[in-house]
Design an enzyme around this catalytic site. Structure first.
Site, PDB file in Angstrom:
ATOM      1  N   GLY A 126      62.605  47.630  32.458  1.00 55.33           N
ATOM      2  CA  GLY A 126      63.267  48.901  32.767  1.00 55.33           C
ATOM      3  C   GLY A 126      62.818  49.983  31.499  1.00 55.33           C
ATOM      4  O   GLY A 126      62.791  49.979  30.725  1.00 55.33           O
ATOM      5  N   ARG A 144      53.500  57.582  21.895  1.00 58.10           N
ATOM      6  CA  ARG A 144      52.493  58.603  20.925  1.00 58.10           C
ATOM      7  C   ARG A 144      52.648  58.316  19.639  1.00 58.10           C
ATOM      8  O   ARG A 144      51.302  58.284  19.040  1.00 58.10           O
ATOM      9  CB  ARG A 144      53.258  60.005  21.422  1.00 58.10           C
ATOM     10  CG  ARG A 144      52.870  61.296  20.288  1.00 58.10           C
ATOM     11  CD  ARG A 144      53.762  62.432  20.699  1.00 58.10           C
ATOM     12  NE  ARG A 144      53.458  63.554  19.885  1.00 58.10           N
ATOM     13  CZ  ARG A 144      54.288  63.870  18.771  1.00 58.10           C
ATOM     14  NH1 ARG A 144      54.798  62.856  18.181  1.00 58.10           N
ATOM     15  NH2 ARG A 144      53.811  64.618  17.921  1.00 58.10           N
ATOM     16  N   ARG A 146      93.427  62.793  40.894  1.00 53.77           N
ATOM     17  CA  ARG A 146      92.758  61.591  41.567  1.00 53.77           C
ATOM     18  C   ARG A 146      92.413  60.582  40.176  1.00 53.77           C
ATOM     19  O   ARG A 146      92.188  61.099  39.401  1.00 53.77           O
ATOM     20  CB  ARG A 146      91.387  61.842  41.982  1.00 53.77           C
ATOM     21  CG  ARG A 146      91.847  62.237  43.721  1.00 53.77           C
ATOM     22  CD  ARG A 146      90.223  62.484  44.258  1.00 53.77           C
ATOM     23  NE  ARG A 146      90.632  62.786  45.748  1.00 53.77           N
ATOM     24  CZ  ARG A 146      89.793  63.506  46.649  1.00 53.77           C
ATOM     25  NH1 ARG A 146      88.764  64.083  45.922  1.00 53.77           N
ATOM     26  NH2 ARG A 146      90.216  63.420  47.744  1.00 53.77           N
ATOM     27  N   ALA A 189      87.841  58.365  28.639  1.00 53.68           N
ATOM     28  CA  ALA A 189      88.373  57.569  29.776  1.00 53.68           C
ATOM     29  C   ALA A 189      89.678  57.059  29.418  1.00 53.68           C
ATOM     30  O   ALA A 189      89.946  56.427  28.564  1.00 53.68           O
ATOM     31  CB  ALA A 189      87.188  56.514  30.106  1.00 53.68           C
ATOM     32  N   GLY A 209      74.353  48.545  32.632  1.00 54.70           N
ATOM     33  CA  GLY A 209      74.821  47.484  31.530  1.00 54.70           C
ATOM     34  C   GLY A 209      75.187  46.161  32.254  1.00 54.70           C
ATOM     35  O   GLY A 209      76.509  45.748  32.674  1.00 54.70           O
ATOM     36  N   ARG A 210      73.947  45.371  32.732  1.00 56.33           N
ATOM     37  CA  ARG A 210      74.202  44.262  33.631  1.00 56.33           C
ATOM     38  C   ARG A 210      75.000  43.190  32.892  1.00 56.33           C
ATOM     39  O   ARG A 210      75.573  42.424  33.347  1.00 56.33           O
ATOM     40  CB  ARG A 210      72.591  43.968  33.882  1.00 56.33           C
ATOM     41  CG  ARG A 210      72.770  43.472  35.238  1.00 56.33           C
ATOM     42  CD  ARG A 210      71.300  42.965  35.726  1.00 56.33           C
ATOM     43  NE  ARG A 210      70.448  43.510  34.770  1.00 56.33           N
ATOM     44  CZ  ARG A 210      69.034  43.443  35.198  1.00 56.33           C
ATOM     45  NH1 ARG A 210      68.848  43.059  36.249  1.00 56.33           N
ATOM     46  NH2 ARG A 210      68.005  43.898  34.243  1.00 56.33           N
ATOM     47  N   ARG A 250      85.452  64.615  35.745  1.00 56.14           N
ATOM     48  CA  ARG A 250      86.771  64.867  34.873  1.00 56.14           C
ATOM     49  C   ARG A 250      87.381  66.215  35.699  1.00 56.14           C
ATOM     50  O   ARG A 250      88.355  66.388  36.232  1.00 56.14           O
ATOM     51  CB  ARG A 250      86.605  64.945  33.662  1.00 56.14           C
ATOM     52  CG  ARG A 250      87.686  65.340  32.947  1.00 56.14           C
ATOM     53  CD  ARG A 250      88.845  64.334  33.014  1.00 56.14           C
ATOM     54  NE  ARG A 250      88.587  63.218  32.041  1.00 56.14           N
ATOM     55  CZ  ARG A 250      89.404  62.154  31.997  1.00 56.14           C
ATOM     56  NH1 ARG A 250      90.377  61.992  32.580  1.00 56.14           N
ATOM     57  NH2 ARG A 250      89.238  61.276  30.693  1.00 56.14           N
ATOM     58  N   GLY A 289      63.496  40.034  27.381  1.00 57.24           N
ATOM     59  CA  GLY A 289      62.524  39.500  28.448  1.00 57.24           C
ATOM     60  C   GLY A 289      61.023  39.914  28.236  1.00 57.24           C
ATOM     61  O   GLY A 289      60.418  38.882  28.240  1.00 57.24           O
ATOM     62  N   ARG A 322      68.681  56.252  33.563  1.00 55.63           N
ATOM     63  CA  ARG A 322      67.207  55.960  32.765  1.00 55.63           C
ATOM     64  C   ARG A 322      66.370  57.269  32.525  1.00 55.63           C
ATOM     65  O   ARG A 322      65.328  56.882  32.260  1.00 55.63           O
ATOM     66  CB  ARG A 322      66.782  54.902  33.813  1.00 55.63           C
ATOM     67  CG  ARG A 322      67.323  53.493  33.457  1.00 55.63           C
ATOM     68  CD  ARG A 322      66.358  52.421  33.292  1.00 55.63           C
ATOM     69  NE  ARG A 322      65.411  52.193  34.132  1.00 55.63           N
ATOM     70  CZ  ARG A 322      65.399  51.046  34.868  1.00 55.63           C
ATOM     71  NH1 ARG A 322      66.610  50.207  34.936  1.00 55.63           N
ATOM     72  NH2 ARG A 322      64.445  50.937  35.951  1.00 55.63           N
ATOM     73  N   SER A 350      56.884  41.757  35.539  1.00 51.10           N
ATOM     74  CA  SER A 350      55.762  41.066  36.191  1.00 51.10           C
ATOM     75  C   SER A 350      56.239  39.615  36.146  1.00 51.10           C
ATOM     76  O   SER A 350      56.450  38.847  35.213  1.00 51.10           O
ATOM     77  CB  SER A 350      54.477  41.021  35.350  1.00 51.10           C
ATOM     78  OG  SER A 350      53.658  40.221  35.634  1.00 51.10           O
TER      79      SER A 350
END
Ligand code: F6P
Length: 321
Positions: free
Chosen positions: A11, A21, A163, A187, A171-172, A155, A104, A255, A73
């Protein structure tokens, strides 16, 4: 060592360009020639390499994404794929490889060095910040600030309509983004995979606060929370206590964007540190920043060790009355 290559993998993360750079310019300053590999390991397998000069990395450090493009890949996970990659490195007489990516990508780099002797350095780059051995990963600070700006806007509308909003951040497997952005946005609750999410308790707290005068609330949930994604959490809260909510999934917007000053600085330091590690013959290793200092750790630490959360931040994440 005469020539090195640099690639971005997995990612993308804001700050990768600043890292490329710094790697290129440090290497050139040290008398090395540099190649950029397009599309991560897939480009290495397909011999998609371009020589990089100092001017090729001008005017990129302020941009998100990666000029080299990135990929996940599948072929590089195989021995055959890594053999093709090693042969292409050999063709260009490249003896060092700098990999910007996550755990990974580092695993693949480690295999490449073990099987073919290519010297590899990993530079922790992922918005998730879930890599042991560096206090921060490239892209995390920008992602947090992007999400924060969005939640501040949520907000406003939450308050206007009295509401409950449930905002999902990336954040898997890790709650670093959710924790920092949740605290920053005030929050009411932050739900992350590393801690137990207790839906009935969340409902009780929300209702208690409403009784005490609060008219709107925001829950921040990491996409990998064990109780599910934001839509699933919303359904569970409604089933448990009848409270309806709106859901906002921030997704890949986190991202992108121009990297913050912190990410630009981190990427510049780590790009420099990666070339120094190659020249010191420290490969295979990962470079990081710990307590403000450059560190080096075995690449395997990135996937065998788990980075801990800040206990105080976790305590604060269950919301103050
Ligand atoms: O690892 C970074 C990350 O942005 C995770 O937070 C997210 O779950 C994943 O990548 C998404 O990956 P993809 O872009 O392949 O869908």
């Amino acid at each position: 060592m005469k020539a090195i290559a640099v690639l971005t993998s997995g990612g993308d993360a804001p700050g990768m360009n600043a890292g490329i750079r710094a790697t290129v310019r440090t290497a050139l300053t040290c008398g090395l020639s540099v190649y950029g590999v397009k599309r991560g390991y897939q480009g290495l397998i397909e011999n998609d390499l371009v020589p990089l000069l100092s001017t090729d990395v001008s005017n990129i450090l302020q941009h998100g994404g990666t000029i080299l493009h990135s990929a996940r890949s599948e072929e590089f996970r195989t021995e055959e794929g890594r053999l093709k990659a090693a042969e292409n490195l050999e063709k260009h007489k490249i003896d060092g490889l700098v990999v910007f990516g996550g755990d990974g990508s580092f695993r693949g780099a480690n295999d490449l060095q073990r099987e073919h002797g290519t010297r590899v350095i990993g530079v922790p780059s992922t918005i998730d910040n879930d890599i042991w051995g560096s206090d921060f990963t490239i892209g995390f600070d920008t992602a947090v600030n992007t999400a924060l700006e969005a939640i501040d806007k949520v907000r406003d509308t939450a308050a206007a309509h009295d509401r409950l909003f449930i905002v999902e951040v990336m954040g898997r497997h890790a709650g670093f983004i959710a924790l920092e952005v949740g605290i920053g946005a005030g929050a009411e609750e932050i739900l992350i995979p590393e801690t137990v999410t207790d839906i009935p308790e969340i409902c009780r707290k929300l209702q208690r606060r409403y009784k005490n005068g609060r008219t709107s609330s925001i829950l921040v949930v990491a996409e990998g929370d064990e109780e599910g994604n934001a839509y699933e959490i919303a359904a569970k809260i409604e089933a448990c206590c009848g409270m309806k909510s709106r859901v906002t999934v921030l997704g890949h917007v986190q991202r992108g964007g121009s990297p913050t000053a912190s990410d630009r600085l981190l990427a510049t330091k780590l790009g420099y540190a990666a070339v120094m590690a190659l020249l010191d013959d420290a490969a295979p290793c990962m470079v990081g920043v710990e307590n403000g200092l450059i560190s080096r750790h075995p690449l395997a630490d990135a996937w065998t060790r788990k980075k801990g959360l800040d206990d105080l931040v976790v305590k604060l994440s269950s919301g103050l009355e």
